[in-house]
Every structure is written in structure tokens, then in C-alpha cells.
Design an enzyme around this catalytic site. Structure first.
Site, short mmCIF file in Angstrom:
data_model
loop_
_atom_site.label_atom_id
_atom_site.label_comp_id
_atom_site.label_asym_id
_atom_site.label_seq_id
_atom_site.Cartn_x
_atom_site.Cartn_y
_atom_site.Cartn_z
N PRO A 9 0.65 -1.16 -0.37
CA PRO A 9 0.28 0.26 -0.05
C PRO A 9 1.20 1.50 0.54
O PRO A 9 1.68 1.85 0.62
CB PRO A 9 -0.91 -0.19 0.86
N ASN A 10 0.62 1.59 -1.22
CA ASN A 10 0.66 3.82 -1.03
C ASN A 10 2.45 3.51 -1.60
O ASN A 10 2.65 4.85 -1.72
CB ASN A 10 0.78 4.77 0.36
N ARG A 17 4.62 11.30 -1.62
CA ARG A 17 3.47 11.22 -0.39
C ARG A 17 5.07 11.31 0.56
O ARG A 17 5.88 10.77 0.82
CB ARG A 17 3.12 9.14 0.23
N TYR A 22 10.10 9.48 2.73
CA TYR A 22 10.30 8.48 1.24
C TYR A 22 11.23 8.61 0.02
O TYR A 22 11.27 8.41 -0.40
CB TYR A 22 9.35 7.81 1.29
N ASN A 73 8.55 -4.87 -0.16
CA ASN A 73 8.15 -3.45 0.83
C ASN A 73 6.55 -3.96 1.14
O ASN A 73 5.88 -3.30 -0.17
CB ASN A 73 8.68 -2.06 0.55
N ALA A 76 2.89 -0.09 5.10
CA ALA A 76 1.69 -0.32 6.35
C ALA A 76 1.49 -2.28 6.69
O ALA A 76 1.35 -2.09 7.85
CB ALA A 76 0.95 0.65 6.88
N GLU A 97 12.62 -7.97 3.43
CA GLU A 97 12.11 -7.54 3.89
C GLU A 97 12.61 -5.75 3.59
O GLU A 97 13.72 -5.50 3.60
CB GLU A 97 11.22 -7.12 4.62
N HIS A 99 12.55 -1.83 3.77
CA HIS A 99 11.69 -0.01 3.81
C HIS A 99 12.73 1.19 3.06
O HIS A 99 14.01 1.26 4.22
CB HIS A 99 10.89 -0.04 5.54
N ARG A 106 10.61 5.90 14.11
CA ARG A 106 9.41 6.55 13.22
C ARG A 106 8.36 5.59 13.98
O ARG A 106 8.91 5.78 15.98
CB ARG A 106 9.30 5.74 12.13
#
Length: 145
Positions: A9-10, A17, A22, A73, A76, A97, A99, A106
Site C-alpha cells: 500500500p501507498n 507522499r 520517503y 516492501n 503498512a 524485506e 523499507h 518512527r
């Protein structure tokens, strides 16, 4: 070697964004960067992005026997998707994975990855360079075989 680059997502909103978190590389540029690096290493890559958890599960399941590795990735979904965890375990395809941000710097809820236990490793906080490092990992792994 054939890799699946799977984005949740996103991720399609990269460059738009929260660029302070990012970066300003958009999704199209990210794909171009990965393709260029993969081509230099003789690695075939396919891409899939979805904002829907089930679609990502479907792609992970299809990866079994079709791909040598997954660069993932989950966005969320990292923090609560046990269905992605289960799909990764069932597919038995090595996954890294990735990110873009450092999830450990965060919000507290982002510190835990429920998908990482099904992955061979996790790269976070290095921006889009993390994808290229995951590609390097798979290239080195292929040379060992």
C-alpha cells in the site's frame, strides 16, 4: 535468476507522499533504477504493487516455483499482516524485506514487523537504495550456488 519485486500500500505514491520521509524518487523511477541494476547483473525482475492485501498474498503464492527470490516492501501491512507472513512461509521463496524509511526511528507501532520472521533479512532506512542492496544480496547468493 528471476526476482519478484513486490510493493504494498501507498508505494505507488512515492515522490508525492511525505517526501521528507520517503524521498522524491517516484515509483516509475524506482522501477527504472531496479531494472537497470538487474540488467547489469543478468537478473530478470518482475514488479507488482497493490494497495490490497489479498492481491499481495496471491502474488506471493504464485511466486512459489516461479521466482528465485522476492524483494518485498509491504508498506503498512508490515506491522499487522499475518496473512502476508503466512503466504511468505507457505511459498518458501527467499524474501528480503525493504523499507525506505527507518521503521525503528518512527512511531512505536512501526517498530515491529510481523513479516520479517519469514524473510532472510530486512533492509530499512537507506531510502530506495535498499531495493538495490536487496538485489545485490540475491546476486551474491546466486554466485554462491
Amino acid at each position: 535468476m528471476k526476482l519478484l519485486v513486490l510493493n504494498g500500500p501507498n508505494l505507488n505514491m512515492l515522490g508525492v507522499r511525505e517526501p521528507g520521509i520517503y524521498g522524491d524518487v517516484d515509483y516509475t523511477r524506482l522501477i527504472e533504477m531496479i531494472c537497470q541494476a538487474a540488467q547489469q547483473k543478468g537478473i530478470e525482475v518482475e514488479f507488482f504493487q497493490s494497495n490490497w492485501e489479498g492481491a499481495l498474498v496471491d502474488e506471493i503464492q504464485k511466486a512459489r516455483g516461479a521466482f528465485d527470490g522476492i524483494i518485498l516492501n509491504p508498506g503498512a501491512l508490515t506491522h499487522y499482516s499475518y496473512s502476508l507472513l503466512d503466504a511468505l512461509k507457505a511459498a518458501a521463496v527467499p524474501a528480503v524485506e525493504v523499507h525506505i524509511s527507518n521503521i525503528h526511528q518512527r512511531e512505536e507501532f512501526r517498530h515491529k514487523s510481523v513479516t520479517a520472521p519469514a524473510c532472510v533479512g530486512q533492509i530499512c532506512g537507506l531510502g530506495v537504495q535498499g531495493y538495490l542492496l536487496a538485489l545485490e544480496y540475491f546476486a551474491a547468493r546466486a554466485e554462491e550456488v
